[in-house]
Every structure is written in structure tokens, then in C-alpha cells.
Design a protein around this motif. Structure first.
Motif, PDB file in Angstrom:
ATOM      1  N   UNK A  65      -0.369 -10.001  -6.762  1.00 59.04           N
ATOM      2  CA  UNK A  65      -1.076 -10.608  -7.886  1.00 59.04           C
ATOM      3  C   UNK A  65      -1.909  -9.631  -8.694  1.00 59.04           C
ATOM      4  N   UNK A  66      -1.940  -8.338  -8.299  1.00 61.87           N
ATOM      5  CA  UNK A  66      -2.720  -7.347  -9.039  1.00 61.87           C
ATOM      6  C   UNK A  66      -1.964  -6.031  -9.112  1.00 61.87           C
ATOM      7  N   UNK A  67      -2.385  -5.182 -10.072  1.00 65.42           N
ATOM      8  CA  UNK A  67      -1.882  -3.808 -10.143  1.00 65.42           C
ATOM      9  C   UNK A  67      -3.012  -2.854  -9.745  1.00 65.42           C
ATOM     10  N   UNK A  68      -3.896  -2.482 -10.681  1.00 64.74           N
ATOM     11  CA  UNK A  68      -4.879  -1.449 -10.342  1.00 64.74           C
ATOM     12  C   UNK A  68      -5.925  -1.937  -9.348  1.00 64.74           C
ATOM     13  N   UNK A  69      -6.255  -3.212  -9.345  1.00 61.00           N
ATOM     14  CA  UNK A  69      -7.234  -3.694  -8.372  1.00 61.00           C
ATOM     15  C   UNK A  69      -6.718  -3.503  -6.951  1.00 61.00           C
ATOM     16  N   UNK A  70      -5.444  -3.847  -6.728  1.00 60.84           N
ATOM     17  CA  UNK A  70      -4.879  -3.666  -5.400  1.00 60.84           C
ATOM     18  C   UNK A  70      -4.530  -2.228  -5.094  1.00 60.84           C
ATOM     19  N   UNK A  71      -4.095  -1.491  -6.118  1.00 60.84           N
ATOM     20  CA  UNK A  71      -3.616  -0.135  -5.903  1.00 60.84           C
ATOM     21  C   UNK A  71      -4.761   0.842  -5.659  1.00 60.84           C
ATOM     22  N   UNK A  72      -5.824   0.752  -6.472  1.00 62.97           N
ATOM     23  CA  UNK A  72      -6.931   1.690  -6.298  1.00 62.97           C
ATOM     24  C   UNK A  72      -8.293   1.014  -6.159  1.00 62.97           C
ATOM     25  N   UNK A  73      -8.441  -0.202  -6.690  1.00 64.44           N
ATOM     26  CA  UNK A  73      -9.729  -0.877  -6.599  1.00 64.44           C
ATOM     27  C   UNK A  73     -10.138  -1.198  -5.175  1.00 64.44           C
ATOM     28  N   UNK A  74      -9.172  -1.486  -4.310  1.00 65.43           N
ATOM     29  CA  UNK A  74      -9.505  -1.810  -2.922  1.00 65.43           C
ATOM     30  C   UNK A  74     -10.102  -0.615  -2.190  1.00 65.43           C
ATOM     31  N   UNK A  75      -9.768   0.608  -2.625  1.00 66.29           N
ATOM     32  CA  UNK A  75     -10.404   1.791  -2.037  1.00 66.29           C
ATOM     33  C   UNK A  75     -11.910   1.751  -2.271  1.00 66.29           C
ATOM     34  N   UNK A  76     -12.299   1.411  -3.508  1.00 67.61           N
ATOM     35  CA  UNK A  76     -13.715   1.313  -3.840  1.00 67.61           C
ATOM     36  C   UNK A  76     -14.400   0.265  -2.980  1.00 67.61           C
ATOM     37  N   UNK A  77     -13.792  -0.894  -2.904  1.00 72.96           N
ATOM     38  CA  UNK A  77     -14.440  -2.006  -2.210  1.00 72.96           C
ATOM     39  C   UNK A  77     -14.617  -1.697  -0.727  1.00 72.96           C
ATOM     40  N   UNK A  78     -13.594  -1.143  -0.084  1.00 73.17           N
ATOM     41  CA  UNK A  78     -13.733  -0.873   1.344  1.00 73.17           C
ATOM     42  C   UNK A  78     -14.748   0.228   1.606  1.00 73.17           C
ATOM     43  N   UNK A  79     -14.767   1.273   0.767  1.00 71.88           N
ATOM     44  CA  UNK A  79     -15.749   2.318   0.986  1.00 71.88           C
ATOM     45  C   UNK A  79     -17.167   1.753   0.879  1.00 71.88           C
ATOM     46  N   UNK A  80     -17.374   0.839  -0.053  1.00 74.46           N
ATOM     47  CA  UNK A  80     -18.708   0.226  -0.160  1.00 74.46           C
ATOM     48  C   UNK A  80     -19.040  -0.569   1.097  1.00 74.46           C
ATOM     49  N   UNK A  81     -18.048  -1.165   1.727  1.00 66.60           N
ATOM     50  CA  UNK A  81     -18.286  -1.879   2.982  1.00 66.60           C
ATOM     51  C   UNK A  81     -18.671  -0.919   4.109  1.00 66.60           C
ATOM     52  N   UNK A  82     -18.062   0.272   4.121  1.00 66.02           N
ATOM     53  CA  UNK A  82     -18.413   1.271   5.132  1.00 66.02           C
ATOM     54  C   UNK A  82     -19.869   1.698   4.964  1.00 66.02           C
TER      55      UNK A  82
END
Length: 390
Positions: free
Chosen positions: A199-216
Motif C-alpha cells: 500500500x506504500x512506496x517510499x513510506x515502506x521502502x525508506x520511511x520505515x527505517x526512520x520509524x524503527x530507528x526512532x523506536x530504538x
């Protein structure tokens, strides 16, 4: 400091699905996995073209009879071997992750999978239950989250050096999709097709990297509400996006902004993270990965360098190169693969105490990434409306 000494009694027998000669991520996986002697590449279904995959695999040192045409052939071919694979990495397009991961777990094989993990949280939950039932580990590869300065930021937050977290500002952009897709390669075409990308392009492709790093860095605060505004500047990519901004409200009152774009023309690719507290701020970018900007209110700004003795133990413990040499993406991937190997080894030994305190990106991290994407899409499809995080 990590120096390559053996941490497992024997290397894990490792296989790959995908990651062949024409793949974009295969070498990153091998760079990470083969660094510390914790994995030995023994099998693979590297390519949709079976002959090309076999030629590629043998060039990597894999026996020709263990270079399989399909992942189903890999599972069948390894099933009765005394030296069968322990773990397989899935480095294939998004739409194949679920079926391949499920089949490997059903065959008793641990899995390391690319992100985003699957298309839906329901699929994640099914895989979590299957892995738990079969006593297996599912790991997820979030590239830079193994970097020592990421763990420096996490330690500084945990020890209160920043004070109460107020603002989170994140960016991962590049310009490689600024033009249309007329002459695009297969790696772009599957990423911009909802049938193969989800259901996504850049959010799934690279945005999830941002979100998980913020969780770390910020494991103690959670998103309560978000607003996602996304757009396809190249119309043929619609309904998927090549540009997105996400605003987030956290349960401690903090505010967050995340910008993810592949149409940032002229940008060669950059990640930037800034975490702002009531006392101080820290900022890190993969453009200058050996440096962490530390700004305390009312004091001169400081640049902290990786590998230096003044850093927190949590950062020094995962440093590889030392202060004179720059840590990079390959070093971070090596840490991620090492942590997952240690988790698999502990699961094989039924060492629940180790697993309870061991950090690695597992099924929970992958699930939360998919959950975040589902909420972003729900907000965007409602006209960039604020939605409660579910």
C-alpha cells in the motif's frame, strides 16, 4: 568493542532467497552476515533465472547442488540433510515475503527478512504465532540501527541527558526517482506497483527505517495519533506515493515530524535524525556517520566522535572500527546480523533468560513497522486526517 572473536560455538548454516547478481540488497546482507564468522553461506535460491542463480551461487562458493531454482526447491533439498540450513534470509520483493517466510518457518528454519516485513499486521501476527509455536526466530534488517552512535543516542536519552523528550525530527530522502519511470528498471517497477509493493512506496521502502530507528532511541514513548500527507509527483505511481510527510503526537506530549521522499532532486540519499529534549538535543546523519552533534542549552555545541572513551558503554560495545576509522552501513549491518545470530543461537539452546534481555530487530519490530504504515495509509486516504494510532 566488537573485534570478530567467535561468539557462537559454530557458525549458523545460512541460505538466501533472492539477493542475486541483479538484486540491490543481496551484497548488503552478505556484507553483514559474513563479517564475524557467525554465518556460513551454504545454500540459496538466488535468482528467478535458475541458471544465472546457480552460476552466481557457485561464484560465491556455494556448492552447485545447493544452488536451487526456487525457495520451494531449497526447502525440499535441505530437508533431509544432516547439515541443512539453520536460517535463511529473504531478500525478495515485498509481495513474496509472507509466503516465503511462512514456508521456511513451517520447515523449521529461522528467517531474516527484508522490510517492510509483510503487507498487514494480521500477517505479522500469524507469522509471530507460527514462529513461537515452532520455537524459531524472525529477524528484520533495518540498516543503520546497528550503528554505535545510534546506541549512543539511545543511552543518552535513557540516562536523562536530554531531559524530557519534546520533539522528534527525521528525514530520509533521495532524488533517484525524480524522473518518470519510462526507462525504469525492475527494482523501481515492482516498488511502484501496489500488487508487488503493497500500500506504500517510499513510506515502506525508506520511511520505515526512520520509524524503527526512532523506536530504538525512544523505546519509552509511543505514537498516539498521526497525520500522513502523501503524494505521487510522478502520476503513474499513484495511488502509491513518492513523497510523504508524517506528523506524530506521542503519549508523553512530544511532537514528531517525518519526511520521506524519493523525488528530492539532486539529493544522493541522506538520513537525518534530531531528538530534542528539555535540556539538550542530539542530531545524527548518515552523511557524517562518525559524528554526533550534542547541543546543551546554554553551553557550547559539542561534536562527539564514535569510538572515543567519553561515549557511553552502550555505544562502545557495538563499535567496530575504532575512533580513527569511520563506521559505515556495512558495520551496522554486521551488528544486526550478529545480534540476530545470537538470538537464534539462544533459541536453539532454549536460553530464555538471554532472549529476554537481548536487543535485536525481531518480529515485534517488523510488526510495528507494518502497523505504522497501515496507520499512515489510513490517514492519507482520509485526506491527510489525524487518526488515532491503532
Amino acid at each position: 568493542m566488537i573485534n570478530g572473536e567467535r561468539t557462537l560455538m559454530r557458525p549458523l548454516r545460512w541460505g538466501m532467497v533472492g539477493g542475486g547478481r541483479t538484486g540491490q540488497v543481496g551484497y548488503k546482507h552478505r556484507t553483514g552476515a559474513l563479517r564475524d564468522g557467525t554465518y556460513q553461506l551454504v545454500a540459496g535460491a538466488f535468482d528467478l533465472d535458475a541458471q544465472r542463480g546457480r552460476e552466481f551461487g557457485t561464484n560465491l562458493g556455494v556448492a552447485s547442488d545447493r544452488c536451487y531454482a526456487t525457495y520451494q526447491d531449497l526447502i525440499a533439498g535441505e530437508a533431509d540433510r544432516e547439515d541443512k540450513v539453520d536460517v535463511v534470509s529473504v531478500a525478495t520483493p515485498n509481495f513474496t515475503h509472507f509466503e516465503i517466510t511462512k514456508a521456511l518457518l513451517q520447515a523449521g528454519i529461522h528467517v531474516i527478512c527484508e522490510k517492510p516485513l509483510f503487507f498487514t499486521v494480521a500477517e505479522c501476527d500469524e507469522i509471530r504465532d507460527l514462529a513461537s509455536k515452532n520455537g524459531l526466530i524472525v529477524g528484520v534488517t533495518y540498516g543503520f540501527t546497528g550503528h554505535p552512535l545510534v546506541h549512543q543516542m539511545a543511552a543518552m536519552v535513557a540516562k536523562g541527558l536530554l531531559g524530557d523528550i519534546r520533539i522528534i525530527d527525521m528525514q530520509y530522502t533521495h532524488g533517484f526517482n525524480a524522473g518518470d519511470d519510462t526507462n525504469a528498471g525492475d527494482a523501481v517497477k515492482w516498488r511502484t506497483n501496489p500488487a508487488t509493493a503493497g500500500s506504500t512506496f517510499v513510506l515502506g521502502d525508506i520511511g520505515t527505517h526512520l520509524y524503527y530507528l526512532s523506536e530504538v532511541v525512544l523505546p519509552h514513548i509511543k505514537v498516539e495519533r498521526l497525520l500522513c500527507d502523501r503524494k505521487a509527483f510522478i502520476p503513474t505511481r499513484a495511488p502509491l506515493e513518492d513523497h510523504a510527510t508524517v506528523l506524530m503526537h506521542y503519549d508523553n506530549g512530544a511532537r514528531g515530524r517525518l519526511w520521506s521522499s524519493s523525488v528530492n532532486a539532486g539529493n544522493m540519499g541522506s538520513q537525518r535524525y534530531r531528538f530534542i529534549g528539555s535540556k539538550a538535543s542530539v542530531e545524527w546523519s548518515d552523511s557524517h556517520p562518525d559524528q554526533l552533534l550534542y547541543e546543551v542549552q546554554g553551553e557550547p555545541n559539542r561534536i562527539l566522535h564514535h569510538g572515543m572513551s567519553y561515549l557511553e558503554d552502550e555505544s562502545l560495545a557495538v563499535d567496530r572500527m575504532g575512533a580513527l576509522h569511520t563506521e559505515g552501513l556495512g558495520d551496522s549491518w554486521a551488528n544486526i546480523y550478529l545480534w540476530i545470530a545470537q538470538a537464534i543461537d539462544a533459541r536453539m539452546r532454549d536460553d530464555d533468560a538471554f532472549l529476554a534481555s537481548h536487543h535485536y530487530p525481531g518480529i515485534e519490530a517488523g510488526t510495528e513497522g507494518v502497523r505504522w504504515l497501515e496507520n499512515c495509509v489510513r490517514s492519507a486516504d482520509a485526506g491527510a486526517a489525524w487518526v488515532d494510532y491503532k
